[in-house]
Design a protein around this motif. Structure first.
Motif, short mmCIF file in Angstrom:
data_model
loop_
_atom_site.label_atom_id
_atom_site.label_comp_id
_atom_site.label_asym_id
_atom_site.label_seq_id
_atom_site.Cartn_x
_atom_site.Cartn_y
_atom_site.Cartn_z
N ALA A 14 39.50 35.22 36.46
CA ALA A 14 38.80 35.41 35.20
C ALA A 14 39.55 36.44 34.37
O ALA A 14 40.00 37.46 34.89
CB ALA A 14 37.37 35.89 35.43
N SER A 56 39.05 31.31 33.56
CA SER A 56 37.76 31.61 32.93
C SER A 56 37.91 32.83 32.02
O SER A 56 38.39 33.88 32.45
CB SER A 56 36.72 31.89 34.01
OG SER A 56 35.48 32.25 33.44
N LEU A 126 30.71 35.78 38.15
CA LEU A 126 32.02 35.67 38.80
C LEU A 126 31.90 35.03 40.18
O LEU A 126 32.71 34.15 40.53
CB LEU A 126 32.67 37.05 38.92
CG LEU A 126 33.05 37.74 37.61
CD1 LEU A 126 33.56 39.15 37.89
CD2 LEU A 126 34.09 36.95 36.84
N ILE A 131 35.31 33.33 41.67
CA ILE A 131 36.44 34.13 41.17
C ILE A 131 36.87 35.14 42.23
O ILE A 131 36.03 35.79 42.86
CB ILE A 131 36.05 34.84 39.86
CG1 ILE A 131 35.73 33.83 38.76
CG2 ILE A 131 37.14 35.81 39.43
CD1 ILE A 131 36.88 32.93 38.37
#
Length: 218
Positions: A14, A56, A126, A131
């Protein structure tokens, strides 16, 4: 040696765009941060790259209620906040600077403290996206970016801190002499690199993503 990230899988990464709001970035803004303007071309490049690679992209915005009920000590620390001249939720100053604004489907985390993790649902988001790596860009190096990096590391995320897509402002003399923004930035990068994150440039970040994609294709 500090944390080292050899490859960055875009599917597990991310990009956290920290507080690139009008109140910090726009010329003449109450909390204007010159390094924010200077980094814009590189941030645009990283944003475009990240979106193209499927990374992301998540934004943060530091905001407070006008009645001050969530302000805590910020009103004592920052007179413009106490005067309601900036960072008041729903005002144009809290919006992300137009040149680097989020796309319609990108999340904006509203926060009331330096860290993007404090009192927000960022960690839940997340983890839901699986992530593992958090790349940090934005403002300011020593406050909100630093706090986000530390809190991400505490939670087990591998942090890439982009040295040329983060920045800060000059500090006045409070008894130890004035400290120019570039020096604040340099020292914080050194501390983060030794204790918290892999400090790298935008180009290095993008290359590590490219290397990871290349491995997947082999």
């Amino acid at each position: 040696m500090g944390l080292q990230i050899q490859q960055i899988d875009p599917k597990k990464t991310a990009l956290l765009v920290v507080d690139m709001q009008n109140d910090f970035v726009a010329p003449g803004a109450p909390l204007e941060t010159a390094m924010g303007q200077e980094m814009l071309p590189r941030l645009k490049k990283v944003l475009e790259f990240s979106r193209n690679k499927g990374i992301s992209v998540i934004y943060t915005a530091h905001v407070h209620r006008e009645d001050g009920s969530d302000m805590g000590l910020y009103g004592e620390i920052y007179p413009p906040v106490a005067d309601r001249a900036c960072l008041i939720d729903g005002t144009p100053g809290t919006e992300i600077y137009p040149e680097v604004a989020p796309l319609e489907n990108e999340i904006v985390i509203k926060k009331h403290r330096y860290s993007a993790f404090f009192g927000t649902d960022l960690d839940i988001i997340l983890r839901n996206q699986r992530i593992e790596n958090v790349a940090i860009v934005g403002l300011t190096t020593e406050d909100c970016c630093f706090a986000a990096a530390r809190d991400a590391m505490y939670r087990g995320y591998r942090v890439a801190f982009l040295s040329d897509v983060t920045g800060t402002y000059d500090y006045g003399d409070i008894g130890f002499g004035k400290v120019p923004a570039e020096e604040v930035h340099r020292v914080c990068l050194t501390i983060l690199g030794g204790s918290t994150a892999h400090v790298m440039t935008a180009d290095e970040f993008m290359q590590k993503v490219e290397d990871s994609v290349g491995v997947e294709q082999v």
